[in-house]
Design a protein around this motif. Structure first.
Motif, PDB file in Angstrom:
ATOM      1  N   THR A 163       0.826  -1.211   0.000  1.00  0.00           N
ATOM      2  CA  THR A 163       0.000   0.000   0.000  1.00  0.00           C
ATOM      3  C   THR A 163       0.858   1.258   0.000  1.00  0.00           C
ATOM      4  N   ALA A 164       2.009   1.217   0.673  1.00  0.00           N
ATOM      5  CA  ALA A 164       2.896   2.387   0.667  1.00  0.00           C
ATOM      6  C   ALA A 164       3.458   2.640  -0.730  1.00  0.00           C
ATOM      7  N   ILE A 165       3.881   1.577  -1.400  1.00  0.00           N
ATOM      8  CA  ILE A 165       4.390   1.721  -2.771  1.00  0.00           C
ATOM      9  C   ILE A 165       3.259   2.157  -3.697  1.00  0.00           C
ATOM     10  N   GLY A 166       2.076   1.583  -3.498  1.00  0.00           N
ATOM     11  CA  GLY A 166       0.930   1.979  -4.316  1.00  0.00           C
ATOM     12  C   GLY A 166       0.653   3.462  -4.223  1.00  0.00           C
ATOM     13  N   GLY A 167       0.720   4.003  -3.017  1.00  0.00           N
ATOM     14  CA  GLY A 167       0.514   5.431  -2.840  1.00  0.00           C
ATOM     15  C   GLY A 167       1.608   6.264  -3.481  1.00  0.00           C
ATOM     16  N   ALA A 168       2.854   5.804  -3.349  1.00  0.00           N
ATOM     17  CA  ALA A 168       3.991   6.574  -3.858  1.00  0.00           C
ATOM     18  C   ALA A 168       4.033   6.627  -5.382  1.00  0.00           C
ATOM     19  N   ILE A 169       3.588   5.555  -6.043  1.00  0.00           N
ATOM     20  CA  ILE A 169       3.676   5.519  -7.507  1.00  0.00           C
ATOM     21  C   ILE A 169       2.368   5.908  -8.193  1.00  0.00           C
ATOM     22  N   GLY A 170       1.373   6.284  -7.397  1.00  0.00           N
ATOM     23  CA  GLY A 170       0.101   6.697  -7.992  1.00  0.00           C
ATOM     24  C   GLY A 170      -0.693   5.553  -8.572  1.00  0.00           C
ATOM     25  N   ALA A 171      -0.720   4.422  -7.877  1.00  0.00           N
ATOM     26  CA  ALA A 171      -1.455   3.256  -8.375  1.00  0.00           C
ATOM     27  C   ALA A 171      -2.952   3.536  -8.395  1.00  0.00           C
ATOM     28  N   GLU A 172      -3.620   2.941  -9.371  1.00  0.00           N
ATOM     29  CA  GLU A 172      -5.076   3.059  -9.453  1.00  0.00           C
ATOM     30  C   GLU A 172      -5.744   2.245  -8.358  1.00  0.00           C
ATOM     31  N   ILE A 173      -5.118   1.126  -8.015  1.00  0.00           N
ATOM     32  CA  ILE A 173      -5.662   0.249  -6.978  1.00  0.00           C
ATOM     33  C   ILE A 173      -4.555  -0.692  -6.509  1.00  0.00           C
ATOM     34  N   VAL A 174      -4.684  -1.195  -5.286  1.00  0.00           N
ATOM     35  CA  VAL A 174      -3.761  -2.199  -4.744  1.00  0.00           C
ATOM     36  C   VAL A 174      -4.574  -3.456  -4.434  1.00  0.00           C
ATOM     37  N   ASP A 175      -4.181  -4.575  -5.030  1.00  0.00           N
ATOM     38  CA  ASP A 175      -4.832  -5.858  -4.770  1.00  0.00           C
ATOM     39  C   ASP A 175      -4.001  -6.652  -3.767  1.00  0.00           C
ATOM     40  N   ILE A 176      -4.607  -6.987  -2.629  1.00  0.00           N
ATOM     41  CA  ILE A 176      -3.971  -7.840  -1.630  1.00  0.00           C
ATOM     42  C   ILE A 176      -4.529  -9.242  -1.803  1.00  0.00           C
ATOM     43  N   PHE A 177      -3.720 -10.152  -2.322  1.00  0.00           N
ATOM     44  CA  PHE A 177      -4.167 -11.525  -2.542  1.00  0.00           C
ATOM     45  C   PHE A 177      -3.794 -12.389  -1.343  1.00  0.00           C
ATOM     46  N   THR A 178      -4.758 -13.181  -0.902  1.00  0.00           N
ATOM     47  CA  THR A 178      -4.529 -14.044   0.251  1.00  0.00           C
ATOM     48  C   THR A 178      -5.255 -15.368   0.008  1.00  0.00           C
ATOM     49  N   ASP A 179      -5.431 -16.170   1.060  1.00  0.00           N
ATOM     50  CA  ASP A 179      -6.055 -17.476   0.873  1.00  0.00           C
ATOM     51  C   ASP A 179      -7.540 -17.479   1.213  1.00  0.00           C
ATOM     52  N   VAL A 180      -8.107 -16.294   1.479  1.00  0.00           N
ATOM     53  CA  VAL A 180      -9.555 -16.197   1.714  1.00  0.00           C
ATOM     54  C   VAL A 180     -10.142 -15.211   0.722  1.00  0.00           C
ATOM     55  N   ASN A 181     -11.435 -15.388   0.430  1.00  0.00           N
ATOM     56  CA  ASN A 181     -12.076 -14.592  -0.606  1.00  0.00           C
ATOM     57  C   ASN A 181     -12.637 -13.296  -0.034  1.00  0.00           C
ATOM     58  N   GLY A 182     -11.750 -12.379   0.315  1.00  0.00           N
ATOM     59  CA  GLY A 182     -12.172 -11.085   0.822  1.00  0.00           C
ATOM     60  C   GLY A 182     -12.350 -11.075   2.328  1.00  0.00           C
ATOM     61  N   ILE A 183     -13.007 -10.027   2.802  1.00  0.00           N
ATOM     62  CA  ILE A 183     -13.226  -9.804   4.217  1.00  0.00           C
ATOM     63  C   ILE A 183     -14.644 -10.234   4.567  1.00  0.00           C
ATOM     64  N   LEU A 184     -14.791 -10.966   5.662  1.00  0.00           N
ATOM     65  CA  LEU A 184     -16.096 -11.477   6.076  1.00  0.00           C
ATOM     66  C   LEU A 184     -16.626 -10.701   7.277  1.00  0.00           C
ATOM     67  N   THR A 185     -17.903 -10.862   7.547  1.00  0.00           N
ATOM     68  CA  THR A 185     -18.535 -10.160   8.661  1.00  0.00           C
ATOM     69  C   THR A 185     -18.056 -10.661  10.019  1.00  0.00           C
ATOM     70  N   ALA A 186     -17.453 -11.831  10.067  1.00  0.00           N
ATOM     71  CA  ALA A 186     -16.886 -12.386  11.298  1.00  0.00           C
ATOM     72  C   ALA A 186     -15.954 -13.518  10.910  1.00  0.00           C
ATOM     73  N   ASP A 187     -15.235 -14.034  11.883  1.00  0.00           N
ATOM     74  CA  ASP A 187     -14.331 -15.159  11.649  1.00  0.00           C
ATOM     75  C   ASP A 187     -15.163 -16.397  11.301  1.00  0.00           C
ATOM     76  N   PRO A 188     -14.999 -16.959  10.097  1.00  0.00           N
ATOM     77  CA  PRO A 188     -15.819 -18.116   9.700  1.00  0.00           C
ATOM     78  C   PRO A 188     -15.559 -19.359  10.530  1.00  0.00           C
ATOM     79  N   ARG A 189     -14.455 -19.391  11.262  1.00  0.00           N
ATOM     80  CA  ARG A 189     -14.193 -20.526  12.149  1.00  0.00           C
ATOM     81  C   ARG A 189     -15.119 -20.491  13.361  1.00  0.00           C
ATOM     82  N   ILE A 190     -15.671 -19.315  13.657  1.00  0.00           N
ATOM     83  CA  ILE A 190     -16.581 -19.150  14.791  1.00  0.00           C
ATOM     84  C   ILE A 190     -18.022 -19.005  14.318  1.00  0.00           C
ATOM     85  N   VAL A 191     -18.209 -18.257  13.234  1.00  0.00           N
ATOM     86  CA  VAL A 191     -19.554 -17.993  12.716  1.00  0.00           C
ATOM     87  C   VAL A 191     -19.681 -18.653  11.354  1.00  0.00           C
ATOM     88  N   GLU A 192     -20.408 -19.764  11.289  1.00  0.00           N
ATOM     89  CA  GLU A 192     -20.499 -20.532  10.047  1.00  0.00           C
ATOM     90  C   GLU A 192     -21.177 -19.755   8.920  1.00  0.00           C
TER      91      GLU A 192
END
Length: 406
Positions: A163-192
């Motif tokens: 995100t720091a590099i994205g800001g410095a170079i004027g990126a249109e967007i920063v994609d953070i790729f991980t092993d889950v499909n985005g952000i959830l309303t709660a931890d799926p290990r607790i809330v099915e």
């Protein structure tokens, strides 16, 4: 130039199959005619050959006496291996690319080895290679001091690099790729029935991250917010666009039909905390100063602070509780401690000024016979402290109460 920053975490690079998905995301971005910067973490997690925790394990086996400067030199190796391996994959596909260390990419930090802060970023070298139509692969998690010393940025450092590099170079967007499909309303290990969030504000996700959601590091969100660069949290193993993180104003501009009609966005939690209560004697007015100054001088992080004329109540992590108690006893106090607690946070950009949110929280927990040990609030978050044994039940009850499953 339309510039996109993609950041791939350790699990995204740990296997040949995962790296094939990384390659596809890179090809997709190039097909959309983006100039591309790819920030990488070390491959895999603890136990994998080149993961950061594995490298730390080598030091532990050798006496664990490596100075902080030299430890940073070691830890920088994991990202360099990831970056050069990815460069080889791209060249084999006929995609021209170049590898830059954090320092070569212009990331200048202070000299706090192991947890350095970014002081400035000179994007000149990155821009030069982008103009040559190269994919620029940058080693995340690291930078360089003004005198040329290698440094690492601490936990979540690769997110912060992106995100720091994205800001410095004027990126249109920063994609953070991980092993889950985005952000959830709660931890799926607790809330099915936790649901994916398509759009959240910087403030909301920053609070979720600070309160235990581990999808993105809060320091990275703060960097993006300062530069006003949108971030998407996405799965490496899916083409789905994941969760868009940006300002409330930008959310409305990008989609005029969007209305932030929810009061609560998500429920987060932090386990493993101890509540400490210290009472003052009549006429004693310096207790607060003595307590918190002592904690600070001994590098004990305090949280969930309530101050009143009769004393203070706050929390520390369980592993610091014994030391904190001993320090207070040395000051002549008799602290009361309750270990094995958990902090549960109700987070939402629509909380501020809305009556009844706290009443809903109390009602939901009371119906489940959950005792609230302590509470606090801000414009976007209400926290409650509960016993650890009640944590999962509390998260599920609040998730239901605010209809986050719908």
């Amino acid at each position: 130039m339309r510039i996109l920053v993609q950041k791939f975490g350790g699990t995204s690079l740990s296997t040949a199959d995962a790296r094939q998905h990384v390659l596809e995301h890179i090809k997709d971005a190039l097909a959309e005619e983006y100039k591309l910067v790819v920030v990488v973490s070390a491959m895999g997690r603890k136990g994998d050959p080149y993961a950061t925790d594995t490298l730390l394990g080598l030091v532990a086996q050798s006496g664990n006496a490596l100075p902080a400067r030299e430890k940073d030199m070691l830890l920088c190796c994991g990202e360099m291996i990831s970056a050069t391996n990815l460069c080889s994959i791209l060249h084999a596909e006929g995609i021209s690319s170049v590898v830059l260390t954090g320092g070569q990419a212009g990331v200048q930090t202070n000299s706090v080895f192991g947890n350095a802060q970014i002081e400035s970023i000179d994007p000149t070298t990155i821009h030069q290679y982008l103009k040559q139509d190269k994919v620029v692969i940058v080693t995340g998690f690291q930078g360089m001091t003004e005198t040329g010393q290698l440094t690492t940025l601490g936990r979540g450092g690769s997110d912060t690099s992106a995100t720091a590099i994205g800001g410095a170079i004027g990126a249109e967007i920063v994609d953070i790729f991980t092993d889950v499909n985005g952000i959830l309303t709660a931890d799926p290990r607790i809330v099915e029935d936790a649901k994916p969030l398509t759009r959240v504000s910087y403030t909301e996700i920053c609070n979720m991250a600070y309160n235990g959601a581990k999808v993105i590091h809060p320091r990275a969100v703060e960097m993006a917010m300062q530069a006003n660069v949108p971030v998407r949290v996405r799965s490496t193993f899916s083409k789905d666009e994941g969760t868009l993180v940006t300002s409330m104003d930008m959310l409305s501009i990008k989609d005029p039909s969007w209305v932030p009609d929810r009061f609560v966005t998500g429920i987060a939690h932090t386990a493993g905390v101890t509540q400490i209560q210290v009472s003052s004697t009549e006429g004693q007015y310096d207790l607060q100063l003595q307590v918190f100054k002592t904690m600070a001088q001994n590098d004990i992080s305090v949280d969930f602070i309530n101050v009143n004329p009769s004393g203070v109540v706050y929390t520390v992590f369980d592993h610091e509780a014994e030391r904190a108690t001993a320090l207070l006893q040395n000051l002549g106090y008799s602290p009361k401690c309750m270990s094995a607690c958990a902090k549960v946070a109700v987070i939402g950009g629509g909380i501020n000024g809305v009556p009844g949110i706290m009443a809903h929280i109390v009602e939901a927990l009371t119906l489940e016979d959950i005792q609230i040990l302590q509470s606090a609030d801000s414009n976007t978050t209400i926290w409650v402290l509960v016993r650890h044994d009640d944590m999962g039940k509390a998260v599920r009850a609040l998730h239901r109460k605010f209809d986050l499953h719908k």
